[in-house]
Design a protein around this motif. Structure first.
Motif, PDB file in Angstrom:
ATOM      1  N   SER A  71       0.832  -1.206   0.000  1.00 55.66           N
ATOM      2  CA  SER A  71       0.000   0.000   0.000  1.00 55.66           C
ATOM      3  C   SER A  71       0.870   1.262   0.000  1.00 55.66           C
ATOM      4  O   SER A  71       0.567   2.219  -0.711  1.00 55.66           O
ATOM      5  CB  SER A  71      -0.920  -0.005   1.226  1.00 55.66           C
ATOM      6  OG  SER A  71      -0.170  -0.110   2.422  1.00 55.66           O
ATOM      7  N   GLU A  72       1.968   1.247   0.746  1.00 56.62           N
ATOM      8  CA  GLU A  72       2.855   2.413   0.782  1.00 56.62           C
ATOM      9  C   GLU A  72       3.461   2.677  -0.593  1.00 56.62           C
ATOM     10  O   GLU A  72       3.643   3.824  -1.001  1.00 56.62           O
ATOM     11  CB  GLU A  72       3.980   2.213   1.804  1.00 56.62           C
ATOM     12  CG  GLU A  72       3.513   2.058   3.228  1.00 56.62           C
ATOM     13  CD  GLU A  72       3.200   0.599   3.587  1.00 56.62           C
ATOM     14  OE1 GLU A  72       3.334  -0.298   2.717  1.00 56.62           O
ATOM     15  OE2 GLU A  72       2.799   0.367   4.730  1.00 56.62           O
ATOM     16  N   MET A  73       3.775   1.615  -1.295  1.00 53.05           N
ATOM     17  CA  MET A  73       4.361   1.766  -2.628  1.00 53.05           C
ATOM     18  C   MET A  73       3.343   2.302  -3.618  1.00 53.05           C
ATOM     19  O   MET A  73       3.682   3.095  -4.499  1.00 53.05           O
ATOM     20  CB  MET A  73       4.955   0.441  -3.082  1.00 53.05           C
ATOM     21  CG  MET A  73       6.157   0.047  -2.227  1.00 53.05           C
ATOM     22  SD  MET A  73       6.744  -1.599  -2.562  1.00 53.05           S
ATOM     23  CE  MET A  73       7.674  -1.314  -4.049  1.00 53.05           C
ATOM     24  N   MET A  74       2.094   1.913  -3.475  1.00 53.68           N
ATOM     25  CA  MET A  74       1.050   2.440  -4.356  1.00 53.68           C
ATOM     26  C   MET A  74       0.855   3.928  -4.096  1.00 53.68           C
ATOM     27  O   MET A  74       0.671   4.707  -5.036  1.00 53.68           O
ATOM     28  CB  MET A  74      -0.271   1.685  -4.173  1.00 53.68           C
ATOM     29  CG  MET A  74      -0.237   0.239  -4.626  1.00 53.68           C
ATOM     30  SD  MET A  74       0.407  -0.022  -6.299  1.00 53.68           S
ATOM     31  CE  MET A  74      -0.752   0.864  -7.268  1.00 53.68           C
ATOM     32  N   LEU A  75       0.913   4.332  -2.836  1.00 57.78           N
ATOM     33  CA  LEU A  75       0.812   5.758  -2.517  1.00 57.78           C
ATOM     34  C   LEU A  75       1.988   6.524  -3.128  1.00 57.78           C
ATOM     35  O   LEU A  75       1.819   7.626  -3.651  1.00 57.78           O
ATOM     36  CB  LEU A  75       0.762   5.966  -1.002  1.00 57.78           C
ATOM     37  CG  LEU A  75      -0.524   5.491  -0.326  1.00 57.78           C
ATOM     38  CD1 LEU A  75      -0.369   5.500   1.194  1.00 57.78           C
ATOM     39  CD2 LEU A  75      -1.706   6.334  -0.770  1.00 57.78           C
ATOM     40  N   THR A  93      -4.310  -6.594  -0.522  1.00 52.82           N
ATOM     41  CA  THR A  93      -5.667  -6.087  -0.711  1.00 52.82           C
ATOM     42  C   THR A  93      -5.713  -4.572  -0.570  1.00 52.82           C
ATOM     43  O   THR A  93      -6.361  -3.882  -1.356  1.00 52.82           O
ATOM     44  CB  THR A  93      -6.627  -6.737   0.310  1.00 52.82           C
ATOM     45  OG1 THR A  93      -6.597  -8.153   0.113  1.00 52.82           O
ATOM     46  CG2 THR A  93      -8.048  -6.248   0.134  1.00 52.82           C
ATOM     47  N   LEU A  94      -4.996  -4.044   0.403  1.00 53.57           N
ATOM     48  CA  LEU A  94      -4.982  -2.592   0.604  1.00 53.57           C
ATOM     49  C   LEU A  94      -4.332  -1.884  -0.590  1.00 53.57           C
ATOM     50  O   LEU A  94      -4.836  -0.854  -1.046  1.00 53.57           O
ATOM     51  CB  LEU A  94      -4.256  -2.235   1.905  1.00 53.57           C
ATOM     52  CG  LEU A  94      -4.250  -0.755   2.299  1.00 53.57           C
ATOM     53  CD1 LEU A  94      -5.666  -0.173   2.324  1.00 53.57           C
ATOM     54  CD2 LEU A  94      -3.565  -0.576   3.645  1.00 53.57           C
ATOM     55  N   SER A  95      -3.253  -2.426  -1.124  1.00 50.71           N
ATOM     56  CA  SER A  95      -2.623  -1.787  -2.282  1.00 50.71           C
ATOM     57  C   SER A  95      -3.540  -1.826  -3.493  1.00 50.71           C
ATOM     58  O   SER A  95      -3.593  -0.880  -4.282  1.00 50.71           O
ATOM     59  CB  SER A  95      -1.268  -2.420  -2.602  1.00 50.71           C
ATOM     60  OG  SER A  95      -1.412  -3.734  -3.062  1.00 50.71           O
ATOM     61  N   LEU A  96      -4.279  -2.889  -3.629  1.00 46.89           N
ATOM     62  CA  LEU A  96      -5.254  -3.015  -4.714  1.00 46.89           C
ATOM     63  C   LEU A  96      -6.332  -1.944  -4.586  1.00 46.89           C
ATOM     64  O   LEU A  96      -6.675  -1.266  -5.560  1.00 46.89           O
ATOM     65  CB  LEU A  96      -5.871  -4.418  -4.664  1.00 46.89           C
ATOM     66  CG  LEU A  96      -7.046  -4.742  -5.535  1.00 46.89           C
ATOM     67  CD1 LEU A  96      -6.720  -4.551  -6.995  1.00 46.89           C
ATOM     68  CD2 LEU A  96      -7.459  -6.170  -5.284  1.00 46.89           C
TER      69      LEU A  96
END
Length: 126
Positions: A71-75, A93-96
């Motif tokens: 998720s941090e990488m997606m942000l 799931t959170l990154s998705l």
């Protein structure tokens, strides 16, 4: 992704201890830059730093990455302005969910002849 990154990353072949990634120009079908690091996040930082230093617009580029997008990488990708990422491993799931909200096309489970599109598939043409 696996074949591409293993071909470029001799350090990974030797140590099995680094992540690697490329900034890919889809319009010209070429790799702009390859970077590797022991830290997943650092690979993205190095790719982005190269783009900033060389005044390369990256909103229409793809990052191809050897690991999992957290998720941090997606942000981080959202702040960078990247619209598409292709990762070797399955996303969390959170990154998705973050990819969907930020409009980032997220492909993963890259294997010879196959991949899964987890978020925002409208950018993918076969």
């Amino acid at each position: 992704a696996d074949e591409l990154l293993s071909h470029l990353s001799k350090t990974h072949d030797t140590t099995n201890g680094v992540h690697s990634g490329v900034l890919f120009d889809q319009a010209n079908k070429k790799i702009l830059v390859f970077r590797e690091d022991v830290g997943r996040h650092n690979v993205f930082d190095k790719l982005y730093g190269w783009a900033l230093k060389n005044h390369v617009e990256i909103s229409d580029k793809i990052i191809i990455f050897s690991g999992r997008c957290s998720s941090e990488m997606m942000l981080k990708l959202g702040r960078m302005g990247i619209s598409t990422v292709a990762a070797k491993s399955v996303p969390t799931t959170l990154s998705l969910n973050i990819a969907r909200k930020l409009g980032i096309t997220l492909c993963a489970r890259m294997a010879p002849g196959s991949f899964c599109i987890y978020a925002n598939p409208e950018r993918i043409t076969l």
